[in-house]
Motif scaffolding. Structure first.
Motif, short mmCIF file in Angstrom:
data_model
loop_
_atom_site.label_atom_id
_atom_site.label_comp_id
_atom_site.label_asym_id
_atom_site.label_seq_id
_atom_site.Cartn_x
_atom_site.Cartn_y
_atom_site.Cartn_z
N ASP A 18 4.73 75.73 60.73
CA ASP A 18 4.77 77.03 61.38
C ASP A 18 6.20 77.48 61.65
O ASP A 18 6.54 78.65 61.45
CB ASP A 18 3.97 77.00 62.69
CG ASP A 18 2.47 76.87 62.46
OD1 ASP A 18 2.03 77.16 61.32
OD2 ASP A 18 1.77 76.48 63.39
N ASN A 19 7.04 76.56 62.10
CA ASN A 19 8.44 76.90 62.35
C ASN A 19 9.14 77.30 61.06
O ASN A 19 9.95 78.22 61.05
CB ASN A 19 9.17 75.75 63.03
CG ASN A 19 8.75 75.57 64.48
OD1 ASN A 19 8.22 76.49 65.09
ND2 ASN A 19 8.97 74.39 65.00
N THR A 21 7.78 78.64 58.38
CA THR A 21 7.33 79.96 57.93
C THR A 21 7.91 81.04 58.83
O THR A 21 8.23 82.13 58.36
CB THR A 21 5.80 80.05 57.89
OG1 THR A 21 5.27 79.71 59.17
CG2 THR A 21 5.23 79.15 56.83
N GLN A 22 8.06 80.76 60.11
CA GLN A 22 8.66 81.74 61.02
C GLN A 22 10.13 81.98 60.65
O GLN A 22 10.59 83.12 60.62
CB GLN A 22 8.55 81.27 62.47
CG GLN A 22 7.16 81.39 63.04
CD GLN A 22 7.08 80.80 64.43
OE1 GLN A 22 8.05 80.27 64.95
NE2 GLN A 22 5.90 80.89 65.04
N GLU A 23 10.84 80.91 60.35
CA GLU A 23 12.25 81.05 59.95
C GLU A 23 12.36 81.80 58.64
O GLU A 23 13.24 82.64 58.47
CB GLU A 23 12.92 79.68 59.84
CG GLU A 23 13.14 78.99 61.16
CD GLU A 23 14.06 79.77 62.07
OE1 GLU A 23 15.07 80.30 61.58
OE2 GLU A 23 13.76 79.86 63.26
N PHE A 25 10.24 84.01 57.49
CA PHE A 25 9.92 85.40 57.78
C PHE A 25 11.12 86.11 58.42
O PHE A 25 11.45 87.24 58.04
CB PHE A 25 8.71 85.48 58.71
CG PHE A 25 8.40 86.88 59.16
CD1 PHE A 25 7.80 87.78 58.30
CD2 PHE A 25 8.73 87.29 60.44
CE1 PHE A 25 7.53 89.07 58.72
CE2 PHE A 25 8.46 88.58 60.86
CZ PHE A 25 7.85 89.47 60.00
N LYS A 26 11.77 85.44 59.36
CA LYS A 26 12.94 86.04 60.01
C LYS A 26 14.05 86.30 59.00
O LYS A 26 14.71 87.34 59.03
CB LYS A 26 13.47 85.12 61.12
CG LYS A 26 12.60 85.10 62.36
CD LYS A 26 13.18 84.15 63.38
CE LYS A 26 12.29 84.01 64.59
NZ LYS A 26 12.84 83.05 65.57
#
Length: 102
Positions: A18-19, A21-23, A25-26
């Motif tokens: 999850d981290n 994919t969040q990075e 995305f950012k």
């Protein structure tokens, strides 16, 4: 006899995924914002050029004096260089090569 379970991931691996994919995305969001900002700088550059042109005025005088145009053009070019450099740094980090342009 052990129960027939489907293989489950430990919760720590889900958090890492999850981290990541969040990075990702950012990072993609920053790249898109830089592209949008680059487009806005180009539009500003063209508008300033039009304001300094004598073609579009009835009096034959530019709306923007040449000295001011030169000063603004330098600032806009500097902003464009900053945006381009930041975009290159983001784009280089997403491609994974990590090397500077030659």
């Amino acid at each position: 006899m052990p129960e027939n379970k489907t293989e489950e991931r430990p919760p720590q691996l889900d958090n890492v995924r999850d981290n990541a994919t969040q990075e990702d995305f950012k990072m993609k969001n920053k790249v898109w914002e830089m592209l949008e900002l680059d487009t806005k700088v180009d539009v500003l550059r063209h508008l300033i050029r039009l304001a300094a042109s004598t073609k579009y005025t009835r009096s034959g005088k530019p709306c923007l004096p040449m000295k001011k145009y030169e000063m603004m053009a330098r600032y806009i070019n500097e902003i464009g260089c900053m945006v381009g450099g930041y975009y290159k740094s983001l784009n280089g980090s997403t491609s994974g090569n990590g090397s500077a342009a030659k």
